[in-house]
Design a protein around this motif. Structure first.
Motif, mmCIF file in Angstrom:
data_model
loop_
_atom_site.group_PDB
_atom_site.id
_atom_site.type_symbol
_atom_site.label_atom_id
_atom_site.label_comp_id
_atom_site.label_asym_id
_atom_site.label_seq_id
_atom_site.Cartn_x
_atom_site.Cartn_y
_atom_site.Cartn_z
ATOM 1 N N ASP A 55 0.853 -1.184 0.000
ATOM 2 C CA ASP A 55 0.000 0.000 0.000
ATOM 3 C C ASP A 55 0.889 1.233 0.000
ATOM 4 O O ASP A 55 2.126 1.132 0.060
ATOM 5 N N SER A 56 0.288 2.411 -0.079
ATOM 6 C CA SER A 56 1.085 3.631 -0.252
ATOM 7 C C SER A 56 1.911 3.981 0.984
ATOM 8 O O SER A 56 2.820 4.815 0.909
ATOM 9 N N SER A 57 1.623 3.356 2.108
ATOM 10 C CA SER A 57 2.424 3.590 3.311
ATOM 11 C C SER A 57 3.574 2.593 3.438
ATOM 12 O O SER A 57 4.390 2.702 4.358
ATOM 13 N N GLY A 58 3.634 1.619 2.516
ATOM 14 C CA GLY A 58 4.716 0.646 2.536
ATOM 15 C C GLY A 58 4.374 -0.673 3.189
ATOM 16 O O GLY A 58 5.247 -1.531 3.343
ATOM 17 N N LYS A 59 3.109 -0.885 3.538
ATOM 18 C CA LYS A 59 2.705 -2.170 4.119
ATOM 19 C C LYS A 59 2.657 -3.224 3.019
ATOM 20 O O LYS A 59 2.020 -3.031 1.988
ATOM 21 N N PHE A 60 3.329 -4.356 3.240
ATOM 22 C CA PHE A 60 3.344 -5.445 2.264
ATOM 23 C C PHE A 60 1.950 -6.049 2.148
ATOM 24 O O PHE A 60 1.293 -6.349 3.150
ATOM 25 N N LEU A 61 1.509 -6.253 0.892
ATOM 26 C CA LEU A 61 0.193 -6.831 0.644
ATOM 27 C C LEU A 61 0.270 -8.216 0.016
ATOM 28 O O LEU A 61 -0.429 -9.124 0.435
ATOM 29 N N SER A 62 1.097 -8.373 -0.996
ATOM 30 C CA SER A 62 1.159 -9.657 -1.691
ATOM 31 C C SER A 62 2.377 -9.690 -2.596
ATOM 32 O O SER A 62 3.053 -8.677 -2.789
ATOM 33 N N LYS A 63 2.627 -10.859 -3.184
ATOM 34 C CA LYS A 63 3.688 -11.003 -4.180
ATOM 35 C C LYS A 63 3.272 -12.094 -5.152
ATOM 36 O O LYS A 63 2.479 -12.975 -4.806
ATOM 37 N N TRP A 64 3.789 -12.013 -6.379
ATOM 38 C CA TRP A 64 3.515 -13.050 -7.359
ATOM 39 C C TRP A 64 4.616 -13.084 -8.400
ATOM 40 O O TRP A 64 5.373 -12.123 -8.538
ATOM 41 N N GLY A 65 4.686 -14.213 -9.093
ATOM 42 C CA GLY A 65 5.712 -14.411 -10.104
ATOM 43 C C GLY A 65 6.667 -15.530 -9.725
ATOM 44 O O GLY A 65 7.089 -15.641 -8.575
ATOM 45 N N VAL A 66 6.981 -16.374 -10.704
ATOM 46 C CA VAL A 66 7.970 -17.436 -10.519
ATOM 47 C C VAL A 66 8.894 -17.445 -11.727
ATOM 48 O O VAL A 66 8.534 -16.982 -12.810
#
Length: 202
Positions: A55-66
């Motif tokens: 999010d815009s404050s830098g809180k991690f939300l998710s990741k994807w890609g291999v």
């Protein structure tokens, strides 16, 4: 190995990304940034072959890609850009192609293959989406900018190798303004060049 936040007055506001790791919210080689319509920040990581979302404050939300060369897999992703429908185009650099995903990472399409012909790519790097939804790609290894339709059809190519006006040496980034003028980070020549909407040197 982090994302820093500043305002337009160059005041430092903070940073995020704990760096030098492969855990959630960490980076190894963070390369490019893009915001979706809800101000979520997407960061490509060239080394980890993935995209992390904050999010815009830098809180991690998710990741994807291999890692890989199949549909939706990545090999050293670099530049990114969203279109008007919040679909994300990604320069899949070492697979010599552009991939298109939903903002949640679902594969939609890809275009490009290795080579120097029209519509072919050699280590594509930066990219942008213009007002008409056309996709402009900094074709790094071929010293040119290529323009594609939203569905990946080749439309035009601008530039050639060299140091002259309108020539490039490893172009790394591209942006298009509201009037269609094309701005190119001519990395190897250490300059920014401006082209008109038809690709002529300005």
């Amino acid at each position: 190995v982090r994302v820093g936040i500043c305002n337009l007055n160059e005041e430092y506001l903070g940073e995020f990304g704990s760096g030098d790791g492969d855990g959630d919210g960490q980076f190894m080689l963070a390369v490019a940034l893009a915001f979706d319509s809800q101000d979520r920040l997407y960061v490509t990581d060239e080394y980890l072959h993935r995209i992390s979302v904050f999010d815009s404050s830098g809180k991690f939300l998710s990741k994807w890609g291999v890692y890989g060369d199949g549909d939706g897999q990545l090999n050293r992703p670099s530049g990114m850009a969203f279109d008007g429908g919040d679909n994300l185009y990604v320069s899949d650099t070492h697979n010599n192609r552009i991939q298109k995903f939903t903002k949640n990472g679902r594969f939609l399409a890809s275009f490009g293959s290795e080579g120097d012909g029209d519509g072919q790519l050699k280590l594509p790097w930066g990219l942008t989406v213009g007002d008409g939804e056309d996709v402009y790609v900094a074709d790094w290894g071929n010293d040119r900018i290529q323009k594609f339709s939203p569905d990946g059809q080749f439309l035009a190519s601008y530039g050639s190798s060299g140091r002259g006006d309108g020539q490039f040496n490893r172009p790394a980034g591209v942006a298009v303004d509201d009037d269609g003028y094309i701005y190119v980070a001519d990395w190897g020549n250490e300059r920014v060049q401006v082209l008109d909407p038809d690709g002529g040197f300005v």
